[in-house]
Design a protein around this motif. Sequence first.
Motif, PDB file in Angstrom:
ATOM      1  N   SER A  83      58.149  38.324  32.277  1.00 22.86           N
ATOM      2  CA  SER A  83      58.277  37.117  33.099  1.00 22.86           C
ATOM      3  C   SER A  83      58.719  37.425  34.520  1.00 22.86           C
ATOM      4  CB  SER A  83      59.315  36.170  32.494  1.00 22.86           C
ATOM      5  OG  SER A  83      59.022  35.918  31.161  1.00 22.86           O
ATOM      6  N   GLU A 121      63.926  35.060  29.097  1.00 20.92           N
ATOM      7  CA  GLU A 121      63.224  36.072  28.299  1.00 20.92           C
ATOM      8  C   GLU A 121      64.159  37.223  27.941  1.00 20.92           C
ATOM      9  OE1 GLU A 121      59.375  39.029  28.115  1.00 20.92           O
ATOM     10  OE2 GLU A 121      59.560  37.731  29.864  1.00 20.92           O
ATOM     11  N   SER A 156      56.169  27.060  36.363  1.00 19.60           N
ATOM     12  CA  SER A 156      56.093  28.427  35.818  1.00 19.60           C
ATOM     13  C   SER A 156      57.109  28.611  34.686  1.00 19.60           C
ATOM     14  CB  SER A 156      56.288  29.486  36.912  1.00 19.60           C
ATOM     15  OG  SER A 156      57.614  29.511  37.342  1.00 19.60           O
ATOM     16  N   LYS A 177      55.453  27.110  31.573  1.00 20.24           N
ATOM     17  CA  LYS A 177      54.393  28.033  31.109  1.00 20.24           C
ATOM     18  C   LYS A 177      55.019  29.232  30.406  1.00 20.24           C
ATOM     19  CE  LYS A 177      50.713  27.249  34.494  1.00 20.24           C
ATOM     20  NZ  LYS A 177      50.240  27.734  35.810  1.00 20.24           N
ATOM     21  N   GLY A 178      56.050  29.784  31.035  1.00 21.91           N
ATOM     22  CA  GLY A 178      56.725  30.960  30.473  1.00 21.91           C
ATOM     23  C   GLY A 178      57.365  30.660  29.131  1.00 21.91           C
ATOM     24  N   THR A 211      54.665  30.505  26.547  1.00 20.50           N
ATOM     25  CA  THR A 211      54.187  31.880  26.263  1.00 20.50           C
ATOM     26  C   THR A 211      55.158  32.595  25.337  1.00 20.50           C
ATOM     27  OG1 THR A 211      53.232  31.938  28.481  1.00 20.50           O
ATOM     28  CG2 THR A 211      53.444  34.055  27.354  1.00 20.50           C
ATOM     29  N   LEU A 212      56.453  32.492  25.649  1.00 23.14           N
ATOM     30  CA  LEU A 212      57.463  33.128  24.794  1.00 23.14           C
ATOM     31  C   LEU A 212      57.442  32.544  23.380  1.00 23.14           C
ATOM     32  CD1 LEU A 212      60.663  33.526  26.995  1.00 23.14           C
ATOM     33  CD2 LEU A 212      59.323  35.337  25.982  1.00 23.14           C
ATOM     34  N   ALA A 216      54.936  31.308  21.875  1.00 21.62           N
ATOM     35  CA  ALA A 216      53.717  31.752  21.184  1.00 21.62           C
ATOM     36  C   ALA A 216      53.775  33.232  20.803  1.00 21.62           C
ATOM     37  CB  ALA A 216      52.507  31.499  22.072  1.00 21.62           C
ATOM     38  N   THR A 217      54.581  34.020  21.541  1.00 19.54           N
ATOM     39  CA  THR A 217      54.509  35.479  21.346  1.00 19.54           C
ATOM     40  C   THR A 217      55.758  36.099  20.734  1.00 19.54           C
ATOM     41  OG1 THR A 217      55.296  35.826  23.609  1.00 19.54           O
ATOM     42  CG2 THR A 217      52.903  35.791  23.282  1.00 19.54           C
TER      43      THR A 217
END
Length: 242
Positions: A186, A194, A230, A233-234, A237-238, A240-241
């Motif tokens: 990130s 993160e 952002s 979005k971040g 993403t976190l 999902a991953t």
Amino acid sequence: MAARGPGRVSVLLPTYNERDNLPLVVWLLVRTFSDSGIDFEIIIIDDGSPDGTQEVAQQLEKIYGSDKILLRPRAKKLGLGTAYIHGMKYATGDFIVIMDADLSHHPKFIPEFIRKQKEGNFDIVSGTRYKGNGGVYGWDLKRKLISRGANFLTQVLLRPGASDLTGSFRLYRKEVLQKLMEKCVSKGYVFQMEMIVRARQLGFTVGEVPISFVDRVYGESKLGGNEIVSFLKGLLTLFATT
């Protein structure tokens, strides 16, 4: 493993247009460390500030000595994560403090971070605005709602095991920070969050110390609409991953 408290502490201080704040934050840091008898160094990572921040940092090097104040500038604004990677190359401490240079983080909390680290032999000690007598001063309602909302969403989606994910006032074991930096992808506001999520994944321990956060006195806040987009979005993403 026996608990080992900090020997030398390296403070990483990323700056961009902080000429008014830098002398005061450095003075407070030097005073805090000297009063506590803690060996320290302050690494200033300036991203090509046009306002003369680097000249101020050079003066501070002369005043306090280049063994205590190290200016390690970069040519332009390259983001917080890479600033820490850059600063870490020069850090000689076993423990690293990351904090903002805009006086929103008071150095008086650092000895408490160190006490907490020794007490629980933690890999990371994070300052929290959302626990105990922690708090935020100088923010309007909108800013408080954004911060609380971001933190709440993060708690629900990621269950990180820490109460303040977006704060950037922390103490890390140097080798732990290095490992986390290798994993983190990130930029900007999401980066701090993160770091804690990855720490939990990798089995590192996190202690918390309540802090009071004070909105910057001089200069412009770096949090704008783009940062909020952002961040969301971040966060997704976190989610999902991880």
